[in-house]
Design a protein around this motif. Structure first.
Motif, PDB file in Angstrom:
ATOM      1  N   ALA A 182      17.586 -13.076  -7.211  1.00  0.00           N
ATOM      2  CA  ALA A 182      16.543 -12.172  -7.712  1.00  0.00           C
ATOM      3  C   ALA A 182      15.850 -12.794  -8.929  1.00  0.00           C
ATOM      4  O   ALA A 182      14.618 -12.772  -9.038  1.00  0.00           O
ATOM      5  CB  ALA A 182      17.167 -10.835  -8.078  1.00  0.00           C
ATOM      6  N   ARG A 183      16.639 -13.359  -9.815  1.00  0.00           N
ATOM      7  CA  ARG A 183      16.084 -13.945 -11.043  1.00  0.00           C
ATOM      8  C   ARG A 183      15.126 -15.082 -10.703  1.00  0.00           C
ATOM      9  O   ARG A 183      14.010 -15.160 -11.206  1.00  0.00           O
ATOM     10  CB  ARG A 183      17.245 -14.463 -11.907  1.00  0.00           C
ATOM     11  CG  ARG A 183      16.898 -14.758 -13.347  1.00  0.00           C
ATOM     12  CD  ARG A 183      18.094 -15.364 -14.066  1.00  0.00           C
ATOM     13  NE  ARG A 183      18.517 -16.639 -13.479  1.00  0.00           N
ATOM     14  CZ  ARG A 183      17.897 -17.801 -13.643  1.00  0.00           C
ATOM     15  NH1 ARG A 183      16.828 -17.870 -14.395  1.00  0.00           N
ATOM     16  NH2 ARG A 183      18.342 -18.893 -13.067  1.00  0.00           N
ATOM     17  N   ARG A 184      15.571 -15.938  -9.781  1.00  0.00           N
ATOM     18  CA  ARG A 184      14.743 -17.099  -9.418  1.00  0.00           C
ATOM     19  C   ARG A 184      13.463 -16.682  -8.714  1.00  0.00           C
ATOM     20  O   ARG A 184      12.392 -17.215  -8.970  1.00  0.00           O
ATOM     21  CB  ARG A 184      15.512 -18.017  -8.478  1.00  0.00           C
ATOM     22  CG  ARG A 184      16.579 -18.755  -9.190  1.00  0.00           C
ATOM     23  CD  ARG A 184      16.846 -20.052  -8.503  1.00  0.00           C
ATOM     24  NE  ARG A 184      18.063 -20.617  -9.022  1.00  0.00           N
ATOM     25  CZ  ARG A 184      18.834 -21.445  -8.370  1.00  0.00           C
ATOM     26  NH1 ARG A 184      18.506 -21.803  -7.155  1.00  0.00           N
ATOM     27  NH2 ARG A 184      19.905 -21.940  -8.924  1.00  0.00           N
ATOM     28  N   ALA A 231      22.070 -11.607  -7.947  1.00  0.00           N
ATOM     29  CA  ALA A 231      21.431 -11.585  -9.260  1.00  0.00           C
ATOM     30  C   ALA A 231      20.694 -12.892  -9.495  1.00  0.00           C
ATOM     31  O   ALA A 231      19.560 -12.917  -9.982  1.00  0.00           O
ATOM     32  CB  ALA A 231      22.488 -11.353 -10.340  1.00  0.00           C
ATOM     33  N   GLU A 232      21.334 -13.995  -9.098  1.00  0.00           N
ATOM     34  CA  GLU A 232      20.747 -15.313  -9.296  1.00  0.00           C
ATOM     35  C   GLU A 232      19.491 -15.477  -8.431  1.00  0.00           C
ATOM     36  O   GLU A 232      18.455 -15.958  -8.896  1.00  0.00           O
ATOM     37  CB  GLU A 232      21.810 -16.372  -8.938  1.00  0.00           C
ATOM     38  CG  GLU A 232      21.394 -17.822  -9.035  1.00  0.00           C
ATOM     39  CD  GLU A 232      20.899 -18.216 -10.420  1.00  0.00           C
ATOM     40  OE1 GLU A 232      21.203 -17.505 -11.401  1.00  0.00           O
ATOM     41  OE2 GLU A 232      20.170 -19.227 -10.502  1.00  0.00           O
ATOM     42  N   MET A 239      10.286 -10.132 -17.740  1.00  0.00           N
ATOM     43  CA  MET A 239      10.922  -9.896 -16.430  1.00  0.00           C
ATOM     44  C   MET A 239      10.507  -8.532 -15.894  1.00  0.00           C
ATOM     45  O   MET A 239      10.383  -7.561 -16.645  1.00  0.00           O
ATOM     46  CB  MET A 239      12.441  -9.966 -16.577  1.00  0.00           C
ATOM     47  CG  MET A 239      13.129 -10.030 -15.228  1.00  0.00           C
ATOM     48  SD  MET A 239      14.895  -9.809 -15.371  1.00  0.00           S
ATOM     49  CE  MET A 239      15.474 -11.444 -15.042  1.00  0.00           C
ATOM     50  N   THR A 242      13.888  -5.230 -11.514  1.00  0.00           N
ATOM     51  CA  THR A 242      14.984  -6.073 -11.064  1.00  0.00           C
ATOM     52  C   THR A 242      16.261  -5.840 -11.842  1.00  0.00           C
ATOM     53  O   THR A 242      17.315  -6.230 -11.392  1.00  0.00           O
ATOM     54  CB  THR A 242      14.642  -7.557 -11.215  1.00  0.00           C
ATOM     55  OG1 THR A 242      14.325  -7.748 -12.548  1.00  0.00           O
ATOM     56  CG2 THR A 242      13.568  -7.950 -10.272  1.00  0.00           C
ATOM     57  N   ALA A 243      16.126  -5.216 -13.016  1.00  0.00           N
ATOM     58  CA  ALA A 243      17.327  -4.958 -13.793  1.00  0.00           C
ATOM     59  C   ALA A 243      18.204  -3.947 -13.049  1.00  0.00           C
ATOM     60  O   ALA A 243      19.395  -3.864 -13.270  1.00  0.00           O
ATOM     61  CB  ALA A 243      16.940  -4.419 -15.163  1.00  0.00           C
ATOM     62  N   LEU A 248      11.812 -13.930  -8.934  1.00  0.00           N
ATOM     63  CA  LEU A 248      10.870 -13.303  -9.858  1.00  0.00           C
ATOM     64  C   LEU A 248      10.102 -14.331 -10.670  1.00  0.00           C
ATOM     65  O   LEU A 248       8.916 -14.162 -10.942  1.00  0.00           O
ATOM     66  CB  LEU A 248      11.626 -12.410 -10.818  1.00  0.00           C
ATOM     67  CG  LEU A 248      11.811 -11.003 -10.315  1.00  0.00           C
ATOM     68  CD1 LEU A 248      12.480 -10.174 -11.361  1.00  0.00           C
ATOM     69  CD2 LEU A 248      10.456 -10.394  -9.953  1.00  0.00           C
ATOM     70  N   LEU A 249      10.806 -15.392 -11.040  1.00  0.00           N
ATOM     71  CA  LEU A 249      10.135 -16.457 -11.795  1.00  0.00           C
ATOM     72  C   LEU A 249       9.099 -17.143 -10.917  1.00  0.00           C
ATOM     73  O   LEU A 249       8.003 -17.471 -11.364  1.00  0.00           O
ATOM     74  CB  LEU A 249      11.153 -17.494 -12.293  1.00  0.00           C
ATOM     75  CG  LEU A 249      12.038 -17.047 -13.447  1.00  0.00           C
ATOM     76  CD1 LEU A 249      13.088 -18.090 -13.749  1.00  0.00           C
ATOM     77  CD2 LEU A 249      11.188 -16.765 -14.688  1.00  0.00           C
TER      78      LEU A 249
END
Ligand code: AVI
Length: 330
Positions: A128-130, A125-126, A1, A5-6, A132-133
């Motif tokens: 951002a996570r998606r 958060a959700e 990751m 983004t953390a 980035l993937l």
């Protein structure tokens, strides 16, 4: 990751306690007002956000479809207005479905930094996570805060070219002077060469608008009533949802849809966390939302009041909706 983004910039007001305090204070003052009112800002808890996603897919709610059509048709052209290395702040990104169309086009020109700003830290958060993937070349720096303060984090942390993105005609939920004031504040934080891309719903025949805000399946009604359900859940209210009805009115002079919750009978509602009771007359309404629609002249006046200059404007084929690219007045 991506380690960037953390790091989510997170304001006290977006913590659970902070949000609860603000909600309680809004309910206390809004239900004691004459006429009663509750701010549309509080529609978007988990249930409300899910209902809003459903609204966006309704046949009657043309706004999302029209804006998506514009983005699909013109994303490449829009992206050409930006040099590589652009930082994009998005206000109220939600699940960023439409944003992906623009980000994909911008990423073809080079690296992009994406700064979604939203009070809902879980959704941020959700998202951002998606993202980035899906886009390994995208830097994502979410900011959990209100829009004004979020932008004040964004501007100094982005020395290069900047774009502020506000889609979905959410600016329509502010009154006209409030919209101009907000944009003026945003503009003042940007350099004259930075840009603002605004999705704005247009004035149109009342019939289309009334259908969009009072759909046959009753999703908008559930979305509106969820505000009372939220008071029950979070503040120990005893609202009977069957005793209130979703009502809308289109004021053609003001160019706005007004949304209300109407008491179906005389009743008293207790809210435990406030140690208070509120009386309702039969037919009494709580105002919950305004959604302003704009003529092209009104958009021009809005831009002028905010010291912005229209650089480009795109429409869907049916001319229901507009996407407006502004830059600062030099
Ligand atoms: C988020 N906002 C732009 C929506 C609107 O159209 O004003 C909220 C909404 N209210 C009822 N339906 C959708």
């Amino acid at each position: 990751m991506n380690p960037q983004t953390a790091r989510m910039i997170d304001a006290e007001t977006t913590t659970h306690q902070g949000q609860l305090r603000r909600f309680a204070s809004e309910v206390r003052s809004g239900l004691a007002s004459h006429p009663k009112r509750l701010s549309c800002e509080f529609f978007y808890d988990r249930e409300g956000s899910a209902l809003f996603e459903q609204i966006c897919q309704l046949r009657e709610y043309y706004l999302t479809r029209a804006e998506t059509e514009i983005l699909l048709a013109h994303a490449t052209e829009i992206a050409h207005h930006f040099p590589k290395g652009v930082s994009v702040a998005e206000l109220g990104s939600g699940s960023a479905v439409k944003t992906r169309i623009l980000l994909s086009a911008l990423l073809k020109n080079g690296p992009v930094r994406y700064v979604p700003i939203d009070v809902s830290r879980e959704l941020l958060a959700e998202t951002a996570r998606r993202l980035l993937l899906e886009y390994p070349k995208l830097a994502v720096d979410p900011v959990a805060d209100d829009y004004q303060r979020g932008l004040s984090h964004f501007a100094p942390s982005s020395p290069g070219p900047k774009l502020v993105l506000w889609l979905g005609s959410s600016i329509g939920n502010l009154d006209r002077p409030g919209a101009a004031e907000f944009l003026r504040g945003a503009q003042a934080m940007l350099n004259p060469s930075d840009k603002v891309l605004l999705g704005i719903d247009l004035r149109k025949t009342p019939k289309l608008l009334e259908r969009a805000y009072d759909d046959a399946a009753g999703v908008t009604s559930r979305f509106n009533l969820n505000l009372l359900a939220r008071i029950n859940r979070e503040l120990g209210g005893n609202f009977n949802l069957d005793a209130f009805r979703h009502r809308i009115h289109y004021d053609e002079v003001e160019g706005r849809i007004e949304m209300y919750l109407e008491s179906q009978r005389e009743q008293v509602v207790a809210i435990a966390a406030l140690h208070q009771e509120f009386s309702f007359r039969a037919g009494e309404r709580i105002h919950t939302e305004n959604s302003y629609k704009y003529s092209l002249g009104e958009i021009d006046r809005l831009a002028q009041a905010a010291s912005l200059r229209l650089s480009h404007r795109w429409f869907d084929r049916a001319h229901l909706f507009s996407l407006n690219l502004f830059e600062g007045v030099q």
